[in-house]
Design a protein around this motif. Structure first.
Motif, short mmCIF file in Angstrom:
data_model
loop_
_atom_site.label_atom_id
_atom_site.label_comp_id
_atom_site.label_asym_id
_atom_site.label_seq_id
_atom_site.Cartn_x
_atom_site.Cartn_y
_atom_site.Cartn_z
N ALA A 387 0.95 -1.13 -0.07
CA ALA A 387 0.13 -0.08 0.12
C ALA A 387 0.89 1.42 -0.02
N MET A 388 1.95 1.25 0.71
CA MET A 388 2.84 2.54 0.71
C MET A 388 3.41 2.76 -0.53
N ARG A 389 3.71 1.81 -1.49
CA ARG A 389 4.55 2.27 -2.53
C ARG A 389 3.56 1.90 -4.09
N ALA A 390 2.17 1.65 -3.86
CA ALA A 390 1.22 1.53 -4.90
C ALA A 390 1.05 2.58 -5.68
N THR A 391 0.72 2.32 -6.97
CA THR A 391 0.23 3.38 -7.76
C THR A 391 -1.16 3.20 -8.34
N SER A 392 -1.73 4.03 -9.12
CA SER A 392 -2.97 3.75 -9.45
C SER A 392 -3.01 4.68 -10.64
N SER A 393 -4.25 4.35 -11.55
CA SER A 393 -4.69 5.06 -12.63
C SER A 393 -6.32 4.50 -13.12
N THR A 394 -6.84 5.53 -13.69
CA THR A 394 -8.15 5.27 -14.02
C THR A 394 -8.48 4.86 -15.71
N HIS A 395 -9.54 4.20 -15.93
CA HIS A 395 -9.58 3.78 -17.16
C HIS A 395 -11.19 3.79 -17.66
N SER A 396 -11.42 3.81 -18.78
CA SER A 396 -12.84 3.94 -19.30
C SER A 396 -13.71 2.45 -19.46
N SER A 397 -12.89 1.54 -19.37
CA SER A 397 -13.72 0.12 -19.60
C SER A 397 -12.76 -0.88 -18.99
N PRO A 398 -13.07 -2.13 -18.37
CA PRO A 398 -12.42 -3.30 -17.98
C PRO A 398 -11.32 -3.70 -18.83
N ARG A 399 -11.70 -3.49 -20.19
CA ARG A 399 -10.57 -4.04 -21.32
C ARG A 399 -9.48 -3.05 -21.30
N SER A 400 -9.53 -1.77 -21.47
CA SER A 400 -8.55 -0.92 -21.34
C SER A 400 -7.86 -0.81 -20.08
N ALA A 401 -8.40 -1.23 -18.90
CA ALA A 401 -7.72 -1.24 -17.60
C ALA A 401 -6.95 -2.51 -17.82
N LEU A 402 -7.34 -3.50 -18.11
CA LEU A 402 -6.59 -4.77 -18.47
C LEU A 402 -5.23 -4.64 -19.22
N ASP A 403 -5.58 -3.92 -20.30
CA ASP A 403 -4.42 -3.66 -21.27
C ASP A 403 -3.40 -2.83 -20.65
#
Length: 441
Positions: A387-403
């Motif tokens: 949790a202390m070193r984790a990153t995050s990003s946002t995506h428009s669909s599950p497939r784009s998030a998986l890609d």
């Protein structure tokens, strides 16, 4: 408007009939069911609970099929195609086979403003009732007492784990929720409880009703045996008068599956006079059972894990199962959920294990937006571990998030795709990609 002729058109029609998505009452459904003369002449097993319903239905189905019975299963929601909600002999029905049953419900509706779930449930129940089954297995959609499935009197009720979910409909605590789930019980008929610590309300309702209550630890139980390596290799089960020794672990992964399997075997013992099942059918059924999206592990580089864990209790189980998988350098998570879920608590439970989050929008107005999930995650305290070193990003669909996750993950990492059925289904619908750009180099 013209009369619908395809399943897709009927589903669109169902979405327009009632202003609310959920409107819990059995009155409308019961009136239409009576006009349809809906009835089952075979044993019916109805399954309710917070988590484990789908796995329980799948194991019942697999064992009964191995015993030579013709089975019908109603389950919801679906992952990819609506037809998944209705299985006969372990196969989804064809879309065109459902159309006459939608037509029959519409003819019997008589102006009743059925919800989408009520209408589609009645259509599928009618389909199953006319399919010359030996046994019907029905999964409750929400709650139990007022769920549309409860219009059918079960010969055996099964209640899986009880936890906090859908509290705006079912009540603020486990006792209230348990009371709603217990509504599927019937006087004098078996009621199997898989939860090792069920709410008192379930026991009290069974006693007041005169149901034949099968409690875990009293009427059915299991023990697990470790091999020389320390790994759990076999398990044994005992009921009131039946015992199975040296069972292999169910093909469905996760330690929680033994609790589900114990309830399954108790239900089968309770129905033994009508549906006798031998030990070999139990062994073959547990060994062959399949259910996509329930701690489904897809081997490869990287390893993919798909799980429809969408409440805190399921998230805690997912965390435990992930922890038992062995070593992976990094764990990536694709996550999308409905806005009415306790997503903060879900994120809090998984955060210590996740190195990179990929939050996704989902194709329904009921979903939380990816940026909302990201904000909830950022508001969590960073206390330890990943949790202390984790990153995050946002995506428009599950497939784009998986890609995006595939592009970042190393071959030895794992990617967990979890949350709503829309999240996991969004991946399965397009097929599972195996390699991101860095894996092709």
């Amino acid at each position: 408007m013209s009369t619908p002729t395809t399943l897709a058109e009927w589903l669109a029609h169902c979405e327009r009939l009632h202003p609310a998505t959920i409107d819990l009452t059995l009155d409308r459904v019961r009136r239409v069911a009576e006009r349809l003369a809906l009835r089952f002449d075979v044993p019916v097993i109805t399954v309710a609970g917070t988590n484990g319903k789908g796995s329980t239905c799948a194991m019942l189905e697999a064992i009964l099929r191995q015993a030579g019975y013709r089975t019908g299963v109603y389950t919801s929601p679906h992952l990819v195609h609506f037809e998944e909600r209705c299985r006969i002999d372990e196969h989804s029905v064809d879309a065109h086979a459902l159309v006459p049953h939608f037509e029959a419900v519409e003819a019997a509706r008589g102006g009743e403003a059925l919800t989408y779930f009520e209408f589609t449930t009645l259509a599928i129940l009618r389909c199953l009732s006319q399919s010359r089954l030996d046994a019907a297995i029905l999964e409750v959609g929400l709650g139990g007492r007022l769920d549309a499935v409860n219009v059918v009197d079960p010969d055996c009720a099964v209640i899986t784990s009880i936890d906090l979910d859908h509290m705006e409909f079912l009540g603020p605590d486990r006792e209230s929720i348990g009371r709603e789930k217990a509504g599927i019980m019937r006087p004098g008929r078996p009621a199997v409880v898989s939860d090792p610590q069920p709410p008192r309300s379930i026991v009290e309702h069974a006693e007041s009703l005169g149901a034949d209550l099968w409690l875990f630890g009293r009427d059915h139980r299991y023990t697990a045996q470790q091999g020389e390596s320390g790994a759990w290799q076999q398990w044994s089960w005992s009921g009131r008068s039946v015992r199975f020794n040296g069972l292999a672990y169910p093909a469905l992964r996760g330690t929680n599956q033994l609790l589900n399997a114990s309830g399954v075997l108790a239900a089968l013992e309770a129905l033994r006079p009508r549906l006798p099942v031998d030990a070999q059918a139990v062994r073959r059924g547990l060994a062959s059972v399949q259910l996509p999206g329930r701690f489904q592990i897809v081997p490869g580089q990287p390893t993919l894990v798909l799980d429809v864990a969408h409440n805190p209790h399921a998230a805690a189980t997912l965390l435990h199962n992930l922890d038992q998988m062995g070593f992976f350098p990094r764990t990536h998570a694709v996550f999308g959920a409905m806005s009415d879920k306790d997503t903060t608590e879900i994120l809090r439970k998984l955060a210590p294990l996740i190195d990179a989050w990929y939050f996704t929008d989902l194709p329904t107005p009921r979903a939380a937006r990816a940026d909302q999930l990201d904000a909830q995650w950022r508001a969590l305290p960073r206390t330890a571990g990943a949790a202390m070193r984790a990153t995050s990003s946002t995506h428009s669909s599950p497939r784009s998030a998986l890609d995006a996750a595939l592009a970042e993950a190393d071959p030895t990492d794992r990617i967990v795709i979890f949350g709503s059925f829309y999240t996991v289904g969004g991946i399965l619908q397009e097929g599972l990609p195996r390699l991101g750009a860095k894996h092709l180099a």
